[in-house]
Design a protein around this motif. Structure first.
Motif, PDB file in Angstrom:
ATOM      1  N   TYR A  79       4.202   6.583  -1.375  1.00 55.01           N
ATOM      2  CA  TYR A  79       4.488   5.831  -0.161  1.00 55.01           C
ATOM      3  C   TYR A  79       3.888   4.431  -0.211  1.00 55.01           C
ATOM      4  O   TYR A  79       2.898   4.181  -0.903  1.00 55.01           O
ATOM      5  CB  TYR A  79       3.934   6.571   1.062  1.00 55.01           C
ATOM      6  CG  TYR A  79       4.713   7.817   1.408  1.00 55.01           C
ATOM      7  CD1 TYR A  79       5.723   7.785   2.366  1.00 55.01           C
ATOM      8  CD2 TYR A  79       4.445   9.022   0.768  1.00 55.01           C
ATOM      9  CE1 TYR A  79       6.444   8.933   2.683  1.00 55.01           C
ATOM     10  CE2 TYR A  79       5.168  10.174   1.085  1.00 55.01           C
ATOM     11  CZ  TYR A  79       6.162  10.113   2.039  1.00 55.01           C
ATOM     12  OH  TYR A  79       6.865  11.248   2.335  1.00 55.01           O
ATOM     13  N   THR A  87       3.956   0.329   2.171  1.00 54.16           N
ATOM     14  CA  THR A  87       4.355  -0.415   3.366  1.00 54.16           C
ATOM     15  C   THR A  87       4.822  -1.831   3.031  1.00 54.16           C
ATOM     16  O   THR A  87       5.161  -2.600   3.931  1.00 54.16           O
ATOM     17  CB  THR A  87       3.175  -0.508   4.355  1.00 54.16           C
ATOM     18  OG1 THR A  87       2.059  -1.144   3.702  1.00 54.16           O
ATOM     19  CG2 THR A  87       2.741   0.865   4.822  1.00 54.16           C
ATOM     20  N   GLU A  88       4.857  -2.172   1.746  1.00 50.91           N
ATOM     21  CA  GLU A  88       5.191  -3.533   1.350  1.00 50.91           C
ATOM     22  C   GLU A  88       6.664  -3.858   1.612  1.00 50.91           C
ATOM     23  O   GLU A  88       7.491  -2.976   1.789  1.00 50.91           O
ATOM     24  CB  GLU A  88       4.892  -3.745  -0.138  1.00 50.91           C
ATOM     25  CG  GLU A  88       3.417  -3.710  -0.497  1.00 50.91           C
ATOM     26  CD  GLU A  88       2.900  -2.316  -0.804  1.00 50.91           C
ATOM     27  OE1 GLU A  88       1.752  -2.205  -1.258  1.00 50.91           O
ATOM     28  OE2 GLU A  88       3.658  -1.334  -0.576  1.00 50.91           O
ATOM     29  N   LYS A  89       6.962  -5.159   1.592  1.00 50.93           N
ATOM     30  CA  LYS A  89       8.348  -5.607   1.733  1.00 50.93           C
ATOM     31  C   LYS A  89       8.915  -5.863   0.340  1.00 50.93           C
ATOM     32  O   LYS A  89       8.323  -6.572  -0.467  1.00 50.93           O
ATOM     33  CB  LYS A  89       8.451  -6.864   2.585  1.00 50.93           C
ATOM     34  CG  LYS A  89       9.895  -7.385   2.708  1.00 50.93           C
ATOM     35  CD  LYS A  89      10.018  -8.532   3.705  1.00 50.93           C
ATOM     36  CE  LYS A  89      10.031  -8.015   5.131  1.00 50.93           C
ATOM     37  NZ  LYS A  89      10.392  -9.075   6.107  1.00 50.93           N
ATOM     38  N   LYS A 129      13.123   2.857   2.181  1.00 47.74           N
ATOM     39  CA  LYS A 129      12.790   2.878   3.611  1.00 47.74           C
ATOM     40  C   LYS A 129      12.246   4.236   4.022  1.00 47.74           C
ATOM     41  O   LYS A 129      11.348   4.331   4.862  1.00 47.74           O
ATOM     42  CB  LYS A 129      14.024   2.509   4.429  1.00 47.74           C
ATOM     43  CG  LYS A 129      14.443   1.048   4.255  1.00 47.74           C
ATOM     44  CD  LYS A 129      15.730   0.722   4.992  1.00 47.74           C
ATOM     45  CE  LYS A 129      15.549   0.719   6.475  1.00 47.74           C
ATOM     46  NZ  LYS A 129      16.773   0.249   7.186  1.00 47.74           N
ATOM     47  N   GLY A 179       8.592   4.391   3.465  1.00 48.20           N
ATOM     48  CA  GLY A 179       7.748   3.468   4.205  1.00 48.20           C
ATOM     49  C   GLY A 179       7.923   1.995   3.902  1.00 48.20           C
ATOM     50  O   GLY A 179       7.308   1.147   4.581  1.00 48.20           O
ATOM     51  N   TYR A 180       8.735   1.640   2.928  1.00 42.20           N
ATOM     52  CA  TYR A 180       8.875   0.236   2.543  1.00 42.20           C
ATOM     53  C   TYR A 180       9.834  -0.501   3.471  1.00 42.20           C
ATOM     54  O   TYR A 180      10.757   0.081   4.042  1.00 42.20           O
ATOM     55  CB  TYR A 180       9.388   0.124   1.105  1.00 42.20           C
ATOM     56  CG  TYR A 180       8.413   0.628   0.076  1.00 42.20           C
ATOM     57  CD1 TYR A 180       7.361  -0.164  -0.367  1.00 42.20           C
ATOM     58  CD2 TYR A 180       8.538   1.915  -0.447  1.00 42.20           C
ATOM     59  CE1 TYR A 180       6.465   0.306  -1.306  1.00 42.20           C
ATOM     60  CE2 TYR A 180       7.648   2.396  -1.387  1.00 42.20           C
ATOM     61  CZ  TYR A 180       6.604   1.583  -1.819  1.00 42.20           C
ATOM     62  OH  TYR A 180       5.711   2.047  -2.738  1.00 42.20           O
ATOM     63  N   GLN A 181       9.609  -1.809   3.597  1.00 42.82           N
ATOM     64  CA  GLN A 181      10.565  -2.696   4.235  1.00 42.82           C
ATOM     65  C   GLN A 181      11.453  -3.263   3.134  1.00 42.82           C
ATOM     66  O   GLN A 181      10.965  -3.592   2.061  1.00 42.82           O
ATOM     67  CB  GLN A 181       9.845  -3.839   4.950  1.00 42.82           C
ATOM     68  CG  GLN A 181       8.773  -3.386   5.939  1.00 42.82           C
ATOM     69  CD  GLN A 181       7.931  -4.548   6.399  1.00 42.82           C
ATOM     70  OE1 GLN A 181       8.413  -5.455   7.067  1.00 42.82           O
ATOM     71  NE2 GLN A 181       6.656  -4.547   6.028  1.00 42.82           N
TER      72      GLN A 181
END
Length: 240
Positions: free
Chosen positions: A101, A103-105, A124, A127-129
């Motif tokens: 997982y 959270t980075e873009k 997505k 958890g990614y953008q």
């Protein structure tokens, strides 16, 4: 050997699941475990389910195979190594499991719509953008305007609009610390080495399993940026 399906000698447990549905023709049956293969329209399904199942079973030293005929249903058989009763468990030094997982873009650039949508949905889900581009020029333009937000670029090597190599050059000119994961199904070891020397943070072959992509992303994101003096310019700027 089971109906032409090779299995290494040993003791196994087999689980078979059958249905009485419409079944599949031989050509479709051969492809059902391929990542991104789906018979659904874009946006209606990712085609990742059986690829994930295949990866899980292979990671447990098992096998899975499928038998199907049109109008006669389908049988999936899962074969896993059996444990001997009463045997002393062996102490195995397990490798730490990597967290998939994040959270980075991520800027995802690929000219194949099915791959673009499938990989975007997968990222997505973990958890990614995600922002997308369908060619090299669009990827450069997007990165130029959003470079302070984007943490990683996943870049297909062979695309219209400049191609992956030219796009990699452009990204590095905008930000020499940009992290770029190159991907392609048609690359030699020499090409991969050149891309890495030029500044690519990594390379992954198509078709790749979702978990391989996710773990490769985490490896790149957890590794410090390449030093500029480790990079050697690519010699081919002809648009590929």
């Amino acid at each position: 050997m089971i109906d032409g399906f090779h299995i290494d000698p040993g003791t196994y447990v087999q689980l078979s699941i059958a249905d009485t549905g419409c079944g599949m023709d031989p050509e479709m049956t051969k492809r059902i475990f391929e990542p991104f293969f789906t018979t659904k329209k874009p946006g209606k399904g990712t085609g990742l389910g059986l690829a994930v199942v295949y990866g899980i079973i292979k990671n447990h030293d098992g096998y899975i195979y499928c038998e199907s005929e049109p109008n006669k249903g389908t049988i999936f058989s899962v074969i896993l190594p059996a444990s001997a009763v009463g045997r002393e468990p062996q102490k195995v030094q397990e490798k730490p499991k990597q967290n998939a997982y994040g959270t980075e873009k991520i800027l995802l650039a690929d000219d194949e719509e099915s791959i673009l949508e499938t990989v975007k949905d997968t990222l997505k889900l973990f958890g990614y953008q995600v922002v997308t581009a369908e060619n090299g020029e669009e990827a450069l333009e997007t990165y130029r305007h959003k470079k302070d937000e984007i943490d990683l670029v996943i870049l297909d090597l062979i695309m219209p609009g400049g191609g992956g190599k030219k796009c990699l050059h452009g990204l590095l000119e905008i930000n020499h610390n940009v992290k770029v994961l190159m991907t392609s199904g048609y690359s030699s070891n020499q090409q991969i080495a050149e891309l890495k020397l030029a500044g690519a943070a990594g390379f992954i072959h198509k078709p790749y399993r979702p978990e391989d992509l996710l773990f490769t992303i985490r490896e790149i994101m957890n590794t410090r940026n390449h030093a500029d003096n480790d990079r050697i310019p690519l010699h081919n700027n002809n648009g590929v």
